[in-house]
Design a protein around this motif. Sequence first.
Motif, mmCIF file in Angstrom:
data_model
loop_
_atom_site.group_PDB
_atom_site.id
_atom_site.type_symbol
_atom_site.label_atom_id
_atom_site.label_comp_id
_atom_site.label_asym_id
_atom_site.label_seq_id
_atom_site.Cartn_x
_atom_site.Cartn_y
_atom_site.Cartn_z
ATOM 1 N N GLU A 43 0.839 -1.205 0.000
ATOM 2 C CA GLU A 43 0.000 0.000 0.000
ATOM 3 C C GLU A 43 0.870 1.250 0.000
ATOM 4 N N PHE A 44 0.483 2.256 -0.819
ATOM 5 C CA PHE A 44 1.192 3.531 -0.865
ATOM 6 C C PHE A 44 0.155 4.634 -0.672
ATOM 7 N N PRO A 45 0.154 5.314 0.471
ATOM 8 C CA PRO A 45 -0.940 6.220 0.822
ATOM 9 C C PRO A 45 -0.827 7.627 0.232
ATOM 10 N N PHE A 46 0.117 7.854 -0.675
ATOM 11 C CA PHE A 46 0.252 9.155 -1.337
ATOM 12 C C PHE A 46 -0.300 9.042 -2.756
ATOM 13 N N LYS A 47 -1.268 9.889 -3.117
ATOM 14 C CA LYS A 47 -1.879 9.797 -4.443
ATOM 15 C C LYS A 47 -0.900 10.202 -5.535
ATOM 16 N N LYS A 48 -0.230 11.332 -5.343
ATOM 17 C CA LYS A 48 0.768 11.779 -6.304
ATOM 18 C C LYS A 48 1.626 12.855 -5.657
ATOM 19 N N PRO A 49 2.827 13.121 -6.191
ATOM 20 C CA PRO A 49 3.687 14.147 -5.593
ATOM 21 C C PRO A 49 3.099 15.540 -5.781
ATOM 22 N N GLY A 50 3.572 16.471 -4.949
ATOM 23 C CA GLY A 50 3.111 17.851 -5.052
ATOM 24 C C GLY A 50 1.902 18.157 -4.196
ATOM 25 N N ARG A 51 1.539 17.240 -3.294
ATOM 26 C CA ARG A 51 0.381 17.443 -2.436
ATOM 27 C C ARG A 51 0.787 17.502 -0.965
ATOM 28 N N GLN A 52 -0.109 18.083 -0.166
ATOM 29 C CA GLN A 52 0.124 18.126 1.275
ATOM 30 C C GLN A 52 0.074 16.720 1.860
ATOM 31 N N PHE A 53 0.813 16.539 2.948
ATOM 32 C CA PHE A 53 0.802 15.251 3.630
ATOM 33 C C PHE A 53 0.871 15.467 5.138
ATOM 34 N N ALA A 54 0.469 14.440 5.853
ATOM 35 C CA ALA A 54 0.586 14.418 7.311
ATOM 36 C C ALA A 54 1.084 13.047 7.731
ATOM 37 N N ILE A 55 2.098 13.022 8.570
ATOM 38 C CA ILE A 55 2.621 11.774 9.125
ATOM 39 C C ILE A 55 2.620 11.893 10.646
ATOM 40 N N TRP A 56 1.941 10.958 11.288
ATOM 41 C CA TRP A 56 1.917 10.910 12.746
ATOM 42 C C TRP A 56 2.630 9.646 13.217
ATOM 43 N N ILE A 57 3.474 9.810 14.233
ATOM 44 C CA ILE A 57 4.173 8.675 14.840
ATOM 45 C C ILE A 57 3.753 8.607 16.306
ATOM 46 N N VAL A 58 3.101 7.517 16.692
ATOM 47 C CA VAL A 58 2.613 7.341 18.056
ATOM 48 C C VAL A 58 3.469 6.284 18.748
ATOM 49 N N CYS A 59 4.022 6.641 19.890
ATOM 50 C CA CYS A 59 4.897 5.719 20.615
ATOM 51 C C CYS A 59 4.080 4.824 21.549
ATOM 52 N N ARG A 60 4.177 3.525 21.335
ATOM 53 C CA ARG A 60 3.565 2.535 22.215
ATOM 54 C C ARG A 60 4.669 1.768 22.952
ATOM 55 N N GLU A 61 4.271 0.919 23.889
ATOM 56 C CA GLU A 61 5.254 0.255 24.734
ATOM 57 C C GLU A 61 6.189 -0.642 23.933
ATOM 58 N N GLU A 62 5.665 -1.359 22.944
ATOM 59 C CA GLU A 62 6.480 -2.306 22.187
ATOM 60 C C GLU A 62 6.812 -1.828 20.776
ATOM 61 N N HIS A 63 6.135 -0.788 20.300
ATOM 62 C CA HIS A 63 6.297 -0.401 18.899
ATOM 63 C C HIS A 63 5.836 1.045 18.672
ATOM 64 N N PHE A 64 6.109 1.544 17.490
ATOM 65 C CA PHE A 64 5.540 2.803 17.018
ATOM 66 C C PHE A 64 4.336 2.492 16.125
ATOM 67 N N GLU A 65 3.317 3.330 16.194
ATOM 68 C CA GLU A 65 2.217 3.300 15.246
ATOM 69 C C GLU A 65 2.405 4.448 14.273
ATOM 70 N N ILE A 66 2.218 4.180 12.992
ATOM 71 C CA ILE A 66 2.445 5.184 11.947
ATOM 72 C C ILE A 66 1.133 5.434 11.208
ATOM 73 N N PHE A 67 0.736 6.695 11.188
ATOM 74 C CA PHE A 67 -0.463 7.115 10.466
ATOM 75 C C PHE A 67 -0.040 8.069 9.362
ATOM 76 N N ILE A 68 -0.550 7.878 8.148
ATOM 77 C CA ILE A 68 -0.186 8.724 7.016
ATOM 78 C C ILE A 68 -1.451 9.199 6.307
ATOM 79 N N ASN A 69 -1.656 10.516 6.331
ATOM 80 C CA ASN A 69 -2.729 11.179 5.572
ATOM 81 C C ASN A 69 -4.139 10.758 5.941
ATOM 82 N N ARG A 70 -4.301 10.043 7.009
ATOM 83 C CA ARG A 70 -5.633 9.643 7.434
ATOM 84 C C ARG A 70 -5.538 9.079 8.841
ATOM 85 N N TYR A 71 -6.684 8.741 9.391
ATOM 86 C CA TYR A 71 -6.706 8.319 10.781
ATOM 87 C C TYR A 71 -6.757 6.807 10.938
#
Length: 291
Positions: free
Chosen positions: A85-113
């Motif tokens: 899966e590639f969550p970016f439609k095409k270059p030249g657009r706005q993006f949001a990347i969230w990194i959530v720290c959990r006890e055993e791992h990081f959760e990564i959210f890109i452009n959506r919830y």
Amino acid sequence: MAMKPAFNPETGSVLDINGMFVGKTIHVYGKSHEDDNGRIAVNLLCGPDADDQIALHINPRFEQQTVVRNTRDSSGWGGEERDKEFPFKKPGRQFAIWIVCREEHFEIFINRYKLFATYKHRIPLKLITHVQVAQNCDISLVCSGIKGLDVPVQVFDEPSAPLNIEVPFFNIRNHSVTIYGKPNDSDGRFTVDFCQGDKIHFHFNPRLSEGEIVRNTKDGGWGSEERQLEFPFPFVKDVPFVAKITARKHGFDVEINGCSAFTYAKRIRSLKAIRNIGVHGDAEIMKVVIS
């Protein structure tokens, strides 16, 4: 502790995140360059230098249509993790990347919830001190959040009225606007508007002369008003108030003086389109906090 928000930092800047711990979130907002071969790199670093160890490397690659995750420790790069899966439609657009720290791992959210990926910790959290956003992008904001707490991103002390605030986020959803003020006219009214150009997604309009809080949406024209309250009208001339409005998937949750007041169901679908917040009318505004 939260990091100091960085607005429009230079691409490649290394920013102090004030420590990493379970429950902390790193938010990155920007715009990719219009380059079909472009890449974006978000690095959680173990030190203030770009050459330090990288606890988490998130690397969207437009030419490969993949997001690479990896770690660079003292012995070099480890094994890559990728998804189809590639969550970016095409270059030249706005993006949001969230990194959530959990006890055993990081959760990564890109452009959506929706959760995009998890990444198991390969380096102790206590060693992570900085974040870097690099390669083919421009950055508008890097900030942090802490689970269960409102972390201020922007604070406007004693702002001049009327106030027009540009939304600093890719999407206002799950963010709050808190207004500290006091009405200055016993027959007056004041307004908080969540705007998309001429459209108003949420119109919050306490009217002291009527003893009611009018809520509405303007999309071409005004819709039907909502006025019902399950509690006494809370605004009085010269009496300070705190009004907090939080944008949610379903609409807008409103708290007044620390108590839940009501929820206004959204009538325009995309909260992401809200780009400005207006505050004006018969009230002295002492502070506005975006969190």
